[in-house]
Design an enzyme around this catalytic site. Sequence first.
Site, PDB file in Angstrom:
ATOM      1  N   LYS A 130     -11.350   0.568  12.880  1.00  0.00           N
ATOM      2  CA  LYS A 130     -10.185   0.929  13.222  1.00  0.00           C
ATOM      3  C   LYS A 130     -10.327   1.457  14.761  1.00  0.00           C
ATOM      4  O   LYS A 130      -9.371   1.047  15.863  1.00  0.00           O
ATOM      5  CB  LYS A 130      -9.823   2.271  12.750  1.00  0.00           C
ATOM      6  CG  LYS A 130      -9.186   2.096  11.180  1.00  0.00           C
ATOM      7  CD  LYS A 130      -8.012   1.563  11.244  1.00  0.00           C
ATOM      8  CE  LYS A 130      -7.193   1.483   9.847  1.00  0.00           C
ATOM      9  NZ  LYS A 130      -5.817   0.805   9.795  1.00  0.00           N
TER      10      LYS A 130
ATOM     11  N   GLY B 178      -3.532  -2.752  -2.395  1.00  0.00           N
ATOM     12  CA  GLY B 178      -1.881  -2.579  -2.623  1.00  0.00           C
ATOM     13  C   GLY B 178      -1.772  -2.922  -3.853  1.00  0.00           C
ATOM     14  O   GLY B 178      -2.142  -3.708  -4.555  1.00  0.00           O
TER      15      GLY B 178
ATOM     16  N   TYR C  42     -15.055   1.260   8.100  1.00  0.00           N
ATOM     17  CA  TYR C  42     -13.573   1.662   8.417  1.00  0.00           C
ATOM     18  C   TYR C  42     -13.406   2.324   9.537  1.00  0.00           C
ATOM     19  O   TYR C  42     -12.497   1.826  10.613  1.00  0.00           O
ATOM     20  CB  TYR C  42     -13.305   2.592   7.161  1.00  0.00           C
ATOM     21  CG  TYR C  42     -11.857   2.949   7.051  1.00  0.00           C
ATOM     22  CD1 TYR C  42     -10.838   2.074   6.962  1.00  0.00           C
ATOM     23  CD2 TYR C  42     -11.530   4.458   7.377  1.00  0.00           C
ATOM     24  CE1 TYR C  42      -9.352   2.613   6.981  1.00  0.00           C
ATOM     25  CE2 TYR C  42     -10.182   4.699   7.435  1.00  0.00           C
ATOM     26  CZ  TYR C  42      -9.056   3.844   7.396  1.00  0.00           C
ATOM     27  OH  TYR C  42      -7.848   4.312   7.248  1.00  0.00           O
TER      28      TYR C  42
ATOM     29  N   GLY D  52       0.641  -1.170   0.081  1.00  0.00           N
ATOM     30  CA  GLY D  52       0.069   0.116   0.020  1.00  0.00           C
ATOM     31  C   GLY D  52       1.046   1.100   0.219  1.00  0.00           C
ATOM     32  O   GLY D  52       2.035   1.229   0.071  1.00  0.00           O
ATOM     33  N   PHE D  53       0.279   2.503  -0.066  1.00  0.00           N
ATOM     34  CA  PHE D  53       0.763   3.748  -0.122  1.00  0.00           C
ATOM     35  C   PHE D  53       1.845   3.983   1.194  1.00  0.00           C
ATOM     36  O   PHE D  53       3.009   3.931   0.772  1.00  0.00           O
ATOM     37  CB  PHE D  53      -0.137   4.725  -0.244  1.00  0.00           C
ATOM     38  CG  PHE D  53       0.106   6.010   0.069  1.00  0.00           C
ATOM     39  CD1 PHE D  53       1.531   6.947  -0.399  1.00  0.00           C
ATOM     40  CD2 PHE D  53      -0.620   6.818   0.880  1.00  0.00           C
ATOM     41  CE1 PHE D  53       1.776   8.002  -0.113  1.00  0.00           C
ATOM     42  CE2 PHE D  53       0.031   8.130   1.117  1.00  0.00           C
ATOM     43  CZ  PHE D  53       1.019   8.675   0.818  1.00  0.00           C
TER      44      PHE D  53
ATOM     45  N   LYS E 267     -12.990  -7.258   8.837  1.00  0.00           N
ATOM     46  CA  LYS E 267     -12.288  -8.393   9.385  1.00  0.00           C
ATOM     47  C   LYS E 267     -10.728  -8.300   9.330  1.00  0.00           C
ATOM     48  O   LYS E 267      -9.996  -8.713  10.413  1.00  0.00           O
ATOM     49  CB  LYS E 267     -12.243  -9.689   8.269  1.00  0.00           C
ATOM     50  CG  LYS E 267     -13.648 -10.439   8.504  1.00  0.00           C
ATOM     51  CD  LYS E 267     -13.763 -11.756   7.584  1.00  0.00           C
ATOM     52  CE  LYS E 267     -14.299 -11.647   6.438  1.00  0.00           C
ATOM     53  NZ  LYS E 267     -14.353 -12.679   5.659  1.00  0.00           N
TER      54      LYS E 267
END
Length: 313
Positions: free
Chosen positions: A151, A37, A147, A11-12, A93
């Site tokens: 988190k 990614g 999300y 990923g970034f 997940k």
Amino acid sequence: MVINLITGCAGFIGTNLSLYLLRKGERVLGIDNFSSGLKKNVEMLKTYKNFEFKELDVSKKFVLNERRISKIFHLASMASPKYYQKFPLETLKTNFIGTMNLLEIAKKTGSIFIFSSTSEIYGDPAVHPQKETYWGNVNPIGLRACYDEGKRVAETLSFEYYRLHKVKIKVARIFNTFGEYMSKDDGRVVSNFIIQALKNDNITVYGDGSQTRSFCYVADLVDGILKLSETDDQFTGPVNLGSDTELKILDLAKIILKLTGSKSKIIFKSLPFDDPVKRRPDLTLARKVLNYKNSFSLEDGLSRTIDYFKGEI
Ligand code: UDP
């Protein structure tokens, strides 16, 4: 040589962090399942001899025989609204089961566990700027909830492993970040605007563009994450990382038009539901504990990112 385990290395932010450590001569074991990614990021990282890669999904059962892991940077998760809203259950997940799997590894190996949380845990904030002591204003059933709540529960898991099992956790709340190795089609505002400007396509501002964000260049963020990983064991965070230069999305569009010299026109599209109205971190804690600095101005970071995307299209 001790090993840095980096989940989400394709990923970034994972790519930028891996690259930084590899250039310093450190060893990196990277993990990714390529849900968002990029394979070409991993191919680039593989040109470094100290890089090892395993393709796996952190939310499924997996075994790592490696005992020399000294730090776990847990960055795996879809992070752009376009992706996580398309794959909400995978996102949940990764953040719940995946984080628990990695905390188990931290518990077994005694390694430091650095968790990449997010400004999204503050939701559509009623307090501005956002301090770490603010508990947030999240819609638990909205389109961003997979999300945001993912988190949030990952932060909770981290703190329970800290309290119950003495795992050395460090939680970073990462605000909007941009730079090289962003995916050009993940729908985020900086990549969208730069690609649109470079192609002279219309710049798509959602809503009237008065919503604000504070954008951090990735090199500053990586520096902050590494400084966090080097703090005393007692320092758990959470700590905000990002930039506190706040601007309207419409102004971001204008800056990118100027820096690219583009002929694109700005057009307005409907604002996505639950899109936070404003966002800016209070960075007092990061500055005090980490000596965190923003060394790159917005324009400087954007110019570097524009150069990167010129090579991508
Ligand atoms: N946005 C926009 N045009 C785009 C993409 C995004 O105006 O082409 C807006 C989006 O509605 C939000 C802000 O830019 O208000 C930042 O969006 P992004 O998806 O980059 O990250 P967020 O901070 O919302 O997670």
